[in-house]
Design a protein around this motif. Structure first.
Motif, PDB file in Angstrom:
ATOM      1  N   GLU A 138      -2.150 -12.029   5.581  1.00  0.00           N
ATOM      2  CA  GLU A 138      -3.641 -11.978   5.998  1.00  0.00           C
ATOM      3  C   GLU A 138      -4.331 -10.884   5.552  1.00  0.00           C
ATOM      4  O   GLU A 138      -3.687  -9.725   5.104  1.00  0.00           O
ATOM      5  CB  GLU A 138      -3.774 -12.398   7.434  1.00  0.00           C
ATOM      6  CG  GLU A 138      -3.185 -11.071   8.097  1.00  0.00           C
ATOM      7  CD  GLU A 138      -3.414 -10.919   9.746  1.00  0.00           C
ATOM      8  OE1 GLU A 138      -3.502  -9.653  10.367  1.00  0.00           O
ATOM      9  OE2 GLU A 138      -3.221 -12.094  10.204  1.00  0.00           O
ATOM     10  N   ALA A 139      -5.515 -11.048   5.155  1.00  0.00           N
ATOM     11  CA  ALA A 139      -6.408  -9.900   4.597  1.00  0.00           C
ATOM     12  C   ALA A 139      -6.115  -8.542   5.464  1.00  0.00           C
ATOM     13  O   ALA A 139      -6.277  -8.737   7.005  1.00  0.00           O
ATOM     14  CB  ALA A 139      -7.738 -10.160   4.427  1.00  0.00           C
ATOM     15  N   GLY A 140      -5.973  -7.378   4.988  1.00  0.00           N
ATOM     16  CA  GLY A 140      -5.977  -6.156   5.440  1.00  0.00           C
ATOM     17  C   GLY A 140      -4.552  -5.781   6.003  1.00  0.00           C
ATOM     18  O   GLY A 140      -4.299  -4.771   6.272  1.00  0.00           O
ATOM     19  N   ILE A 141      -3.312  -6.534   6.153  1.00  0.00           N
ATOM     20  CA  ILE A 141      -2.299  -6.030   6.372  1.00  0.00           C
ATOM     21  C   ILE A 141      -1.639  -5.035   5.764  1.00  0.00           C
ATOM     22  O   ILE A 141      -1.008  -4.090   6.285  1.00  0.00           O
ATOM     23  CB  ILE A 141      -1.113  -7.290   6.468  1.00  0.00           C
ATOM     24  CG1 ILE A 141       0.088  -6.848   7.371  1.00  0.00           C
ATOM     25  CG2 ILE A 141      -1.027  -8.050   5.089  1.00  0.00           C
ATOM     26  CD1 ILE A 141      -0.040  -6.263   8.615  1.00  0.00           C
ATOM     27  N   LEU A 142      -1.684  -5.128   4.291  1.00  0.00           N
ATOM     28  CA  LEU A 142      -1.186  -3.948   3.512  1.00  0.00           C
ATOM     29  C   LEU A 142      -1.889  -2.654   3.680  1.00  0.00           C
ATOM     30  O   LEU A 142      -1.274  -1.677   4.027  1.00  0.00           O
ATOM     31  CB  LEU A 142      -1.099  -4.532   2.094  1.00  0.00           C
ATOM     32  CG  LEU A 142      -0.589  -3.168   0.972  1.00  0.00           C
ATOM     33  CD1 LEU A 142       0.566  -3.146   1.460  1.00  0.00           C
ATOM     34  CD2 LEU A 142      -0.850  -3.740  -0.394  1.00  0.00           C
TER      35      LEU A 142
ATOM     36  N   THR B  45       6.087  -3.004  -2.667  1.00  0.00           N
ATOM     37  CA  THR B  45       6.146  -4.293  -3.556  1.00  0.00           C
ATOM     38  C   THR B  45       5.589  -5.104  -2.378  1.00  0.00           C
ATOM     39  O   THR B  45       5.988  -5.129  -1.354  1.00  0.00           O
ATOM     40  CB  THR B  45       7.150  -4.693  -4.398  1.00  0.00           C
ATOM     41  OG1 THR B  45       8.207  -4.731  -3.428  1.00  0.00           O
ATOM     42  CG2 THR B  45       7.493  -3.441  -5.373  1.00  0.00           C
ATOM     43  N   VAL B  46       4.948  -6.077  -2.741  1.00  0.00           N
ATOM     44  CA  VAL B  46       4.196  -7.222  -1.918  1.00  0.00           C
ATOM     45  C   VAL B  46       4.500  -8.538  -2.725  1.00  0.00           C
ATOM     46  O   VAL B  46       4.112  -8.540  -3.720  1.00  0.00           O
ATOM     47  CB  VAL B  46       3.075  -6.773  -1.389  1.00  0.00           C
ATOM     48  CG1 VAL B  46       2.601  -7.919  -0.251  1.00  0.00           C
ATOM     49  CG2 VAL B  46       2.737  -5.579  -0.654  1.00  0.00           C
TER      50      VAL B  46
ATOM     51  N   THR C 161       8.008  -4.637   0.537  1.00  0.00           N
ATOM     52  CA  THR C 161       9.381  -3.694   0.570  1.00  0.00           C
ATOM     53  C   THR C 161       8.682  -2.244   0.355  1.00  0.00           C
ATOM     54  O   THR C 161       8.097  -2.064  -0.710  1.00  0.00           O
ATOM     55  CB  THR C 161      10.156  -4.235  -0.667  1.00  0.00           C
ATOM     56  OG1 THR C 161      10.416  -5.527  -0.534  1.00  0.00           O
ATOM     57  CG2 THR C 161      11.466  -3.295  -0.572  1.00  0.00           C
ATOM     58  N   ILE C 162       9.084  -1.391   1.140  1.00  0.00           N
ATOM     59  CA  ILE C 162       8.693   0.056   0.934  1.00  0.00           C
ATOM     60  C   ILE C 162       9.863   0.871   0.904  1.00  0.00           C
ATOM     61  O   ILE C 162      10.700   0.847   1.776  1.00  0.00           O
ATOM     62  CB  ILE C 162       7.883   0.483   2.378  1.00  0.00           C
ATOM     63  CG1 ILE C 162       6.522  -0.418   2.509  1.00  0.00           C
ATOM     64  CG2 ILE C 162       7.492   2.033   2.251  1.00  0.00           C
ATOM     65  CD1 ILE C 162       5.629  -0.210   3.614  1.00  0.00           C
ATOM     66  N   VAL C 163       9.804   1.828   0.010  1.00  0.00           N
ATOM     67  CA  VAL C 163      10.921   2.791   0.012  1.00  0.00           C
ATOM     68  C   VAL C 163      10.344   4.006   0.481  1.00  0.00           C
ATOM     69  O   VAL C 163       9.242   4.532  -0.112  1.00  0.00           O
ATOM     70  CB  VAL C 163      11.430   3.132  -1.538  1.00  0.00           C
ATOM     71  CG1 VAL C 163      12.486   4.161  -1.705  1.00  0.00           C
ATOM     72  CG2 VAL C 163      11.736   1.679  -1.993  1.00  0.00           C
ATOM     73  N   THR C 164      10.986   4.755   1.288  1.00  0.00           N
ATOM     74  CA  THR C 164      10.343   5.988   1.950  1.00  0.00           C
ATOM     75  C   THR C 164      11.461   7.021   2.251  1.00  0.00           C
ATOM     76  O   THR C 164      12.587   6.778   2.095  1.00  0.00           O
ATOM     77  CB  THR C 164       9.518   5.849   3.168  1.00  0.00           C
ATOM     78  OG1 THR C 164       8.699   6.967   3.500  1.00  0.00           O
ATOM     79  CG2 THR C 164      10.461   5.513   4.383  1.00  0.00           C
ATOM     80  N   ASN C 165      11.070   8.360   2.222  1.00  0.00           N
ATOM     81  CA  ASN C 165      12.056   9.434   2.572  1.00  0.00           C
ATOM     82  C   ASN C 165      11.756  10.163   4.024  1.00  0.00           C
ATOM     83  O   ASN C 165      10.685  10.154   4.147  1.00  0.00           O
ATOM     84  CB  ASN C 165      12.085  10.337   1.586  1.00  0.00           C
ATOM     85  CG  ASN C 165      12.757   9.978   0.224  1.00  0.00           C
ATOM     86  OD1 ASN C 165      14.040   9.908   0.258  1.00  0.00           O
ATOM     87  ND2 ASN C 165      11.993   9.623  -0.845  1.00  0.00           N
TER      88      ASN C 165
END
Length: 171
Positions: free
Chosen positions: A20-24, A42-43, A56-60
């Protein structure tokens, strides 16, 4: 007085959400508001009816921060599931990059030789440049880009990391 800093760890999060619009923006805002960094994002739409996407989110961060991120993501209404691939066990990570290299003579020959070693495929070529497509682990792409710097690297475009659990089970 010594303040002990928690060890930062790299984590790959797979988040299934309503498309849906705005989720990112909501998810990115969650990271921004709390000062968390996103190393890769990435989406993609993953359902036939276009109603569900996977981010998919890569974080530290230290384990406590990663746990907090996980909990806050799960509280968002359009989020169906959050899986920390790093915590779940063996998983596969891949990234795609387009790498433009300009050069003639020996540098051109060397660029082609290295591309062959790294299994990078030329997807565009002129008499003065190549665009290579390379897929693999982020470290492989980093190494390839580093070598191409010496041979006339012009530009790099990277997709970001996607990951998936190994085995027959879905995340």
């Amino acid at each position: 007085m010594h303040i002990k800093e928690a060890q930062s760890e790299r984590h790959v999060l797979a988040i299934t959400v309503d498309n849906e619009a705005g989720i990112l923006a909501k998810i990115a805002g969650l990271f921004t508001a709390r000062g968390y960094n996103i190393d890769s994002l990435t989406v993609a739409d993953i359902s036939t009816d276009h109603e569900v996407s996977r981010i998919t989110i890569v974080t530290n961060g230290p384990p406590a921060v990663i746990d907090q991120i996980h909990a806050q993501l799960e509280r968002l209404v359009p989020v169906h599931k959050v899986v920390d691939l790093t915590e779940e066990g063996p998983h596969v990570e891949r990234e795609l990059a387009l790498v433009k290299v300009a050069g003639t003579g020996e540098k051109r020959v060397e660029a082609l030789r290295l591309a062959d070693i790294f299994r990078a495929k030329p997807v565009d070529t002129t008499t003065e440049s190549f665009i290579f497509e390379i897929t693999g682990a982020p470290e492989k792409i980093d190494s390839f880009v580093g070598l191409m710097r010496e041979l006339g690297l012009v530009e790099v475009g990277r997709t970001g990391i996607v990951g998936m659990m190994r085995g027959a089970e879905g995340a």
